[in-house]
Enzyme design. Structure first.
Site, PDB file in Angstrom:
ATOM      1  N   HIS A 112       0.846  -1.212   0.000  1.00  0.00           N
ATOM      2  CA  HIS A 112       0.000   0.000   0.000  1.00  0.00           C
ATOM      3  C   HIS A 112       0.872   1.250   0.000  1.00  0.00           C
ATOM      4  O   HIS A 112       1.048   1.877   1.033  1.00  0.00           O
ATOM      5  CB  HIS A 112      -0.897  -0.002   1.241  1.00  0.00           C
ATOM      6  CG  HIS A 112      -2.045   0.960   1.157  1.00  0.00           C
ATOM      7  ND1 HIS A 112      -1.933   2.323   1.397  1.00  0.00           N
ATOM      8  CD2 HIS A 112      -3.350   0.756   0.864  1.00  0.00           C
ATOM      9  CE1 HIS A 112      -3.106   2.903   1.282  1.00  0.00           C
ATOM     10  NE2 HIS A 112      -3.987   1.971   0.959  1.00  0.00           N
ATOM     11  N   ILE A 118       1.779   4.863   1.167  1.00  0.00           N
ATOM     12  CA  ILE A 118       0.864   5.762   1.875  1.00  0.00           C
ATOM     13  C   ILE A 118       0.258   4.984   3.037  1.00  0.00           C
ATOM     14  O   ILE A 118      -0.192   3.848   2.866  1.00  0.00           O
ATOM     15  CB  ILE A 118      -0.247   6.279   0.943  1.00  0.00           C
ATOM     16  CG1 ILE A 118       0.346   7.132  -0.186  1.00  0.00           C
ATOM     17  CG2 ILE A 118      -1.280   7.086   1.716  1.00  0.00           C
ATOM     18  CD1 ILE A 118      -0.683   7.596  -1.204  1.00  0.00           C
ATOM     19  N   GLY A 121      -5.785   4.783   5.348  1.00  0.00           N
ATOM     20  CA  GLY A 121      -6.649   5.641   6.151  1.00  0.00           C
ATOM     21  C   GLY A 121      -7.286   4.914   7.321  1.00  0.00           C
ATOM     22  O   GLY A 121      -7.479   5.495   8.392  1.00  0.00           O
ATOM     23  N   VAL A 122      -7.604   3.632   7.137  1.00  0.00           N
ATOM     24  CA  VAL A 122      -8.221   2.880   8.235  1.00  0.00           C
ATOM     25  C   VAL A 122      -7.250   2.716   9.402  1.00  0.00           C
ATOM     26  O   VAL A 122      -7.668   2.647  10.557  1.00  0.00           O
ATOM     27  CB  VAL A 122      -8.721   1.510   7.748  1.00  0.00           C
ATOM     28  CG1 VAL A 122      -9.888   1.671   6.811  1.00  0.00           C
ATOM     29  CG2 VAL A 122      -7.604   0.726   7.072  1.00  0.00           C
ATOM     30  N   GLU A 126      -7.647   3.751  13.231  1.00  0.00           N
ATOM     31  CA  GLU A 126      -7.322   2.809  14.302  1.00  0.00           C
ATOM     32  C   GLU A 126      -6.358   3.428  15.313  1.00  0.00           C
ATOM     33  O   GLU A 126      -6.494   3.212  16.522  1.00  0.00           O
ATOM     34  CB  GLU A 126      -6.716   1.540  13.688  1.00  0.00           C
ATOM     35  CG  GLU A 126      -6.108   0.568  14.692  1.00  0.00           C
ATOM     36  CD  GLU A 126      -7.117  -0.055  15.639  1.00  0.00           C
ATOM     37  OE1 GLU A 126      -6.706  -0.514  16.716  1.00  0.00           O
ATOM     38  OE2 GLU A 126      -8.319  -0.068  15.299  1.00  0.00           O
TER      39      GLU A 126
END
Length: 305
Positions: A112, A118, A121-122, A126
């Site tokens: 990723h 990057i 986003g999750v 978290e």
């Protein structure tokens, strides 16, 4: 006459050395170009270089409240899923500011993305939830060994990518806390170099003690969106339970022997196929699994508010 001629000559000679008025000065094109180049060079002039000591001193006023070792004693998370490196601001039961140092050595960057790493986003969300867990697990009523479960989030906005080398500075604020059920709602924000990277409108979490498997299952059902067996709490939208206004008399299970009052439909006394239960019928069963599911947000809002 000679004197007058001499005086006129002297006056004209002196006037040649007198500067013209300011309004009469017109710069030449060459002079104007030179001035523009000088101004452009002044704007792009490099800033004076700073030593490592000077750059390191920029964060000298930021003090560590909880180190990584302290966080390990609060959260059950471990590598590669412990996403808070230290806490630098903390108000008991109210808010906290934590830091996540993003490095290329983290395993999710291998996919990723391979050519443009990057931080997902999750995982940013978290990390904010873990910071909220640090606050909630130190509230009144929490015991050693309790686990904080992330149950929901709303209003998430990502503002800029977070890449290896960034320091993600996160802040969470607890808005509501239900001590009885251990449920909290909070807001969260995270910044990189002073610019907002992610914002959470509201997130929901709860903690539970070791061995409370039933409550843990309820938490997971909250996340799935349905909570069978809690319909008797009186949450809005409940379609099971006691029906009123149908003229059916007392509840079927109040009859002797516990036999529900049922009649064959459309067959009278001639027999026929046995009666079929409709989804809207109340069988009077005590088994919670027979109750229709209730949307999780209804139950959670009932507890928190």
């Amino acid at each position: 006459m000679m004197k007058l001629a001499l005086l006129a000559t002297l006056a004209s000679t002196a006037a040649a050395f007198v500067a013209p008025p300011q309004s009469a000065r017109i710069p030449t094109p060459a002079f104007a170009e030179a001035v523009a180049e000088a101004e452009a060079e002044a704007e792009v002039a490099p800033a004076p270089s700073r030593s490592a000591e000077e750059i390191s001193a920029l964060t000298s006023s930021v003090k560590t409240i909880f180190s990584l070792e302290d966080i390990n004693g609060i959260l059950p998370h471990r590598y590669p899923f412990l996403l808070v490196d230290k806490v630098v601001e903390y108000e008991q039961g109210k808010r906290a500011v934590g830091i996540k140092s993003v490095t290329l050595n983290e395993p999710h960057f291998t996919g990723h993305f391979p050519d443009r790493p990057i931080m997902p986003g999750v995982l940013q969300v978290e990390a904010l939830a873990q910071l909220a867990g640090i606050v909630c697990l130190q509230m009144e009523g929490a015991e050693p060994g309790a686990v904080f479960f992330f149950a929901g989030v709303d209003g998430v906005k990502w503002k800029k990518p977070v890449v290896p080398g960034d320091s993600l500075v996160m802040e969470v604020e607890i808005k509501k806390w239900n001590k009885r059920f251990g449920i909290a709602t909070a807001t969260g924000r995270a910044y990189v170099d002073g610019e907002m990277a992610v914002e959470l409108g509201e997130m929901l979490g709860t903690w539970t003690f070791p061995g409370e498997s039933r409550f843990v299952m309820l938490v997971f059902r909250f996340a799935l969106g349905t909570v069978p067996g809690i319909a008797r709490t009186g949450a809005p939208g409940r379609r099971g339970g006691r029906k009123r206004g149908r003229g059916r008399g007392p509840s079927p299970k109040a009859r002797p022997g516990g036999t529900p009052r049922r009649e064959a439909r459309g067959t009278g006394s001639s027999g026929g196929s046995p009666p079929t239960a409709s989804p809207d019928d109340d069988c009077g069963s005590d088994d919670p699994s027979d109750d229709p599911p209730v949307p999780a947000f209804l139950v959670v809002n009932k507890f928190v508010r």
